[in-house]
Scaffold this motif. Structure first.
Motif, PDB file in Angstrom:
ATOM      1  N   ILE A 142      -2.397 -11.334  -0.627  1.00  0.00           N
ATOM      2  CA  ILE A 142      -1.932 -10.104  -0.036  1.00  0.00           C
ATOM      3  C   ILE A 142      -1.745  -9.031  -1.082  1.00  0.00           C
ATOM      4  O   ILE A 142      -1.215  -9.719  -2.262  1.00  0.00           O
ATOM      5  CB  ILE A 142      -0.328 -10.181   0.693  1.00  0.00           C
ATOM      6  N   LEU A 143      -2.143  -7.890  -1.324  1.00  0.00           N
ATOM      7  CA  LEU A 143      -2.107  -7.102  -2.321  1.00  0.00           C
ATOM      8  C   LEU A 143      -1.020  -6.128  -2.184  1.00  0.00           C
ATOM      9  O   LEU A 143      -0.879  -5.489  -0.897  1.00  0.00           O
ATOM     10  CB  LEU A 143      -3.396  -6.258  -2.440  1.00  0.00           C
ATOM     11  N   LEU A 144      -0.054  -5.664  -3.064  1.00  0.00           N
ATOM     12  CA  LEU A 144       0.917  -4.873  -3.184  1.00  0.00           C
ATOM     13  C   LEU A 144       0.694  -3.978  -4.291  1.00  0.00           C
ATOM     14  O   LEU A 144       0.289  -4.428  -5.391  1.00  0.00           O
ATOM     15  CB  LEU A 144       2.251  -5.388  -3.259  1.00  0.00           C
ATOM     16  N   ASN A 196       8.048  12.078  -9.024  1.00  0.00           N
ATOM     17  CA  ASN A 196       9.354  11.183  -9.894  1.00  0.00           C
ATOM     18  C   ASN A 196       9.825  10.097  -8.892  1.00  0.00           C
ATOM     19  O   ASN A 196      10.838   9.740  -9.227  1.00  0.00           O
ATOM     20  CB  ASN A 196       9.977  11.943 -10.476  1.00  0.00           C
ATOM     21  N   GLN A 197       9.207   9.612  -7.863  1.00  0.00           N
ATOM     22  CA  GLN A 197       9.869   8.381  -7.052  1.00  0.00           C
ATOM     23  C   GLN A 197       8.900   7.244  -7.278  1.00  0.00           C
ATOM     24  O   GLN A 197       7.889   7.270  -7.298  1.00  0.00           O
ATOM     25  CB  GLN A 197       9.944   8.833  -5.782  1.00  0.00           C
ATOM     26  N   CYS A 198       9.567   6.091  -7.472  1.00  0.00           N
ATOM     27  CA  CYS A 198       8.872   4.820  -7.114  1.00  0.00           C
ATOM     28  C   CYS A 198       8.380   4.304  -5.997  1.00  0.00           C
ATOM     29  O   CYS A 198       9.399   4.348  -5.251  1.00  0.00           O
ATOM     30  CB  CYS A 198       9.406   3.703  -8.366  1.00  0.00           C
ATOM     31  N   LEU A 199       7.437   3.892  -5.646  1.00  0.00           N
ATOM     32  CA  LEU A 199       7.098   3.494  -4.142  1.00  0.00           C
ATOM     33  C   LEU A 199       6.151   2.175  -4.137  1.00  0.00           C
ATOM     34  O   LEU A 199       5.483   1.730  -5.191  1.00  0.00           O
ATOM     35  CB  LEU A 199       6.038   4.546  -3.579  1.00  0.00           C
ATOM     36  N   LEU A 200       6.591   1.368  -3.315  1.00  0.00           N
ATOM     37  CA  LEU A 200       5.930  -0.034  -3.287  1.00  0.00           C
ATOM     38  C   LEU A 200       4.945   0.098  -2.022  1.00  0.00           C
ATOM     39  O   LEU A 200       5.524   0.371  -0.994  1.00  0.00           O
ATOM     40  CB  LEU A 200       6.851  -1.165  -3.207  1.00  0.00           C
ATOM     41  N   SER A 201       3.761  -0.068  -2.312  1.00  0.00           N
ATOM     42  CA  SER A 201       2.556   0.265  -1.013  1.00  0.00           C
ATOM     43  C   SER A 201       2.082  -1.235  -0.897  1.00  0.00           C
ATOM     44  O   SER A 201       1.774  -1.991  -1.585  1.00  0.00           O
ATOM     45  CB  SER A 201       1.776   1.268  -1.767  1.00  0.00           C
ATOM     46  N   HIS A 202       1.781  -1.270   0.533  1.00  0.00           N
ATOM     47  CA  HIS A 202       1.049  -2.271   0.989  1.00  0.00           C
ATOM     48  C   HIS A 202      -0.318  -1.636   1.693  1.00  0.00           C
ATOM     49  O   HIS A 202      -0.331  -1.143   2.705  1.00  0.00           O
ATOM     50  CB  HIS A 202       1.628  -2.943   2.223  1.00  0.00           C
ATOM     51  N   PRO A 203      -1.439  -1.492   0.722  1.00  0.00           N
ATOM     52  CA  PRO A 203      -2.545  -0.940   1.404  1.00  0.00           C
ATOM     53  C   PRO A 203      -3.137  -1.275   2.641  1.00  0.00           C
ATOM     54  O   PRO A 203      -3.687  -0.513   3.291  1.00  0.00           O
ATOM     55  CB  PRO A 203      -3.546  -0.879   0.162  1.00  0.00           C
ATOM     56  N   ALA A 204      -3.227  -2.602   2.964  1.00  0.00           N
ATOM     57  CA  ALA A 204      -3.755  -3.174   4.016  1.00  0.00           C
ATOM     58  C   ALA A 204      -3.196  -2.268   5.424  1.00  0.00           C
ATOM     59  O   ALA A 204      -3.733  -2.171   6.393  1.00  0.00           O
ATOM     60  CB  ALA A 204      -3.823  -4.602   3.958  1.00  0.00           C
ATOM     61  N   SER A 205      -1.764  -2.203   5.402  1.00  0.00           N
ATOM     62  CA  SER A 205      -1.276  -1.643   6.405  1.00  0.00           C
ATOM     63  C   SER A 205      -0.837  -0.043   6.242  1.00  0.00           C
ATOM     64  O   SER A 205      -0.601   0.503   7.332  1.00  0.00           O
ATOM     65  CB  SER A 205       0.134  -2.353   6.862  1.00  0.00           C
TER      66      SER A 205
END
Length: 130
Positions: free
Chosen positions: A94-96, A103-112
């Motif tokens: 799983i790629l994150l 200026n905001q940090c975001l955690l992304s799950h590209p597959a979804s």
């Protein structure tokens, strides 16, 4: 009269364009954490649960510090002797990705296509990786 209408239309169009520019958000860019702490690690773990579900993961102290990507492999179920129960698995990792936008940090799950905003984390745009 026609000149007045033309001037009014021009002013309205200009105002509309300026408003549209302010409303567009910056495109997320790859980012890296500037520091890691127990609070940030807990926030990352919670964000990962929101994105992909499951139990809290054990994260390394340098997760997202050296790279904007994190690959998570699914655990292999083992019997009491430590042998894989079903043999090898072919489930992809799983790629994150950590990103920064406005200026905001975001955690992304590209597959979804899902993203979670990180409020306690501080990040900076990542340099191009080779």
């Amino acid at each position: 009269m026609q000149r007045g209408i033309l001037l009014s239309v021009s002013l309205l169009a200009g105002a509309y364009l300026l408003t549209g520019c302010k409303m567009t958000q910056a495109e997320p860019q790859p980012a890296r954490l500037t520091n890691m702490s127990p609070t940030i690690k807990a926030e990352l773990q919670q964000a990962i649960i929101e994105l992909i579900g499951g139990e809290p993961l054990k994260l390394a102290d340098n997760a997202f510090v050296n790279s904007h990507q994190l690959f998570i492999e699914q655990a292999i179920l083992r019997d009491p002797q430590g042998r894989p129960i079903m043999g090898r698995h072919n489930q992809p990792a799983i790629l994150l990705e950590l990103q920064q936008a406005d200026n905001q940090c975001l955690l992304s799950h590209p597959a979804s296509g899902r993203t979670v905003q990180l409020s306690n984390s501080s990040c900076q745009q990542a340099a191009a990786e080779q």
